[in-house]
Design a protein around this motif. Structure first.
Motif, PDB file in Angstrom:
ATOM      1  N   ARG A  83      -9.616   7.716   5.630  1.00  0.00           N
ATOM      2  CA  ARG A  83      -9.811   6.696   5.485  1.00  0.00           C
ATOM      3  C   ARG A  83      -9.083   6.391   4.336  1.00  0.00           C
ATOM      4  O   ARG A  83      -8.450   5.093   3.971  1.00  0.00           O
ATOM      5  N   GLU A 118      -6.077   3.876   3.655  1.00  0.00           N
ATOM      6  CA  GLU A 118      -6.491   2.029   3.131  1.00  0.00           C
ATOM      7  C   GLU A 118      -6.141   2.433   1.263  1.00  0.00           C
ATOM      8  O   GLU A 118      -5.143   0.584   1.332  1.00  0.00           O
ATOM      9  N   HIS A 119      -6.176   2.992   0.944  1.00  0.00           N
ATOM     10  CA  HIS A 119      -5.373   3.023  -0.620  1.00  0.00           C
ATOM     11  C   HIS A 119      -3.664   2.150  -0.375  1.00  0.00           C
ATOM     12  O   HIS A 119      -3.018   1.474  -1.135  1.00  0.00           O
ATOM     13  N   GLY A 178      -3.456  -0.969   1.860  1.00  0.00           N
ATOM     14  CA  GLY A 178      -4.095  -1.807   1.634  1.00  0.00           C
ATOM     15  C   GLY A 178      -5.365  -2.685   2.666  1.00  0.00           C
ATOM     16  O   GLY A 178      -5.463  -3.731   2.253  1.00  0.00           O
ATOM     17  N   THR A 179      -5.498  -2.195   3.917  1.00  0.00           N
ATOM     18  CA  THR A 179      -6.686  -1.969   4.311  1.00  0.00           C
ATOM     19  C   THR A 179      -8.020  -1.840   4.169  1.00  0.00           C
ATOM     20  O   THR A 179      -8.167  -0.710   3.040  1.00  0.00           O
ATOM     21  N   THR A 180      -8.866  -2.504   4.787  1.00  0.00           N
ATOM     22  CA  THR A 180      -9.957  -1.822   4.536  1.00  0.00           C
ATOM     23  C   THR A 180     -10.821  -1.858   6.166  1.00  0.00           C
ATOM     24  O   THR A 180      -9.880  -1.744   7.670  1.00  0.00           O
ATOM     25  N   ARG A 181     -12.224  -0.389   6.697  1.00  0.00           N
ATOM     26  CA  ARG A 181     -12.278  -0.924   7.018  1.00  0.00           C
ATOM     27  C   ARG A 181     -12.627  -1.870   8.821  1.00  0.00           C
ATOM     28  O   ARG A 181     -12.212  -1.431  10.491  1.00  0.00           O
ATOM     29  N   LEU A 182     -12.809  -2.894   7.760  1.00  0.00           N
ATOM     30  CA  LEU A 182     -13.145  -4.094   8.657  1.00  0.00           C
ATOM     31  C   LEU A 182     -11.877  -4.245   9.354  1.00  0.00           C
ATOM     32  O   LEU A 182     -11.848  -5.451  10.461  1.00  0.00           O
ATOM     33  N   ASP A 183     -10.188  -4.672   8.588  1.00  0.00           N
ATOM     34  CA  ASP A 183      -8.758  -4.356   9.067  1.00  0.00           C
ATOM     35  C   ASP A 183      -8.706  -3.294  10.420  1.00  0.00           C
ATOM     36  O   ASP A 183      -7.987  -3.762  11.387  1.00  0.00           O
TER      37      ASP A 183
END
Length: 284
Positions: free
Chosen positions: A31, A35-36, A39-44
């Motif tokens: 993860r 994400e790094h 540029g996304t997040t867990r919400l994405d």
């Protein structure tokens, strides 16, 4: 060039790749890498798992996963790690700052007092300890000492990144050799692994942390002897010195400082309940 892949599938592939490589923290590391890079997040991931990850990002993720599968620590791959709630850049010549070292920051904040304190950080590495202290003590200033040019550049960058550069100065020095003046607080997380024990460390550590930041000499205590011998000329009469130690070094390190004229002030345990920090002051 790799074909675009949906975010959800990218995450599943990353986790599977690390699990197959035997990485215990496969899910978390996968993860962090995805994400790094994206540029996304867990919400994405929850809200839009079908969004596409572009081909160049897919390739970058695959390269990072290959490095992690080779046991390179994930935060070294990312180039940063959080310490005391602050982002810290990591470089080849610096030890990766770890949560247990935050105990040293807490301990020194408890005894340092307030006002225009002068702080000396010996063997600063990333500068994490001094940066964290200056972030909490807005009137304090500090000097970060290291023998490594790479470490000093990284420390200065972290001071700038966290808004304390105007109160942060670097000095290239072998411990106290190039240090002038007195300080209200002296801190250090020195190398404290006995030379013979380095080969037994996890590959994530011995393969990627700089050897000079690990090797404390034949018994792991060489740096404490150097610090205790030199600190007397640089610590104010009411000042305190705090050092991080190995889990079984409390008695030995205490004896070294007491024989150099310091009095034991306090000890702090880490998150695992092990002795981790010792604080001393001038005797009398």
């Amino acid at each position: 060039m790799a074909e675009p892949v949906e975010l959800g599938e990218t995450m599943r592939r990353a986790k599977r790749r690390l699990e197959e490589a035997g990485i215990d923290s496969a899910e978390i590391d996968a993860r962090l890498i995805v994400e790094h890079v994206t540029g996304t997040t867990r919400l994405d991931l929850i809200a839009r798992p079908d969004q596409l990850v572009a081909g160049p990002h897919v390739e970058e993720i695959e390269a990072a996963l290959a490095r992690r599968a080779g046991r390179e620590p994930v935060h070294r791959i990312l180039g940063t790690r959080e310490f005391y709630g602050l982002p810290m850049r990591i470089s080849v010549g610096t030890l990766e700052p770890r949560p247990d070292t935050e105990v040293l920051v807490d301990a020194m904040l408890a005894v340092a007092g307030e006002g225009a304190l002068r702080i000396l950080d010996l063997g600063t590495g990333t500068g994490a300890i001094l940066v964290a202290l200056l972030a909490e003590l807005p009137q304090a200033s500090g000097v970060a000492v290291d023998v490594s040019d790479d470490a000093l550049e990284t420390a200065a960058a972290n001071a700038d990144l966290n808004g304390v550069a105007d109160r942060f100065r670097t000095v290239k020095s072998d411990w106290f050799a190039g240090v002038a003046g007195e300080f209200d607080v002296i801190v250090s997380n020195p190398p404290y692994i006995a030379t013979r024990d380095i080969a037994d460390l996890d590959l994530d550590v011995r393969g990627f942390d700089p050897p000079a930041a690990l090797d404390g000499g034949p018994d792991g205590l060489d740096c404490y002897r150097t610090i205790a011998t030199g600190a007397g000329a640089h610590l104010t009469s009411a000042g305190s010195i705090g050092v991080e130690i190995g889990h079984d070094q409390k008695d030995a390190v205490t004896a070294i400082f007491e024989s150099a004229g310091f009095a034991y002030q306090a000890a702090r345990k880490d998150l695992g309940g092990n002795d981790r920090v010792l604080i001393f002051r001038r005797r009398g």
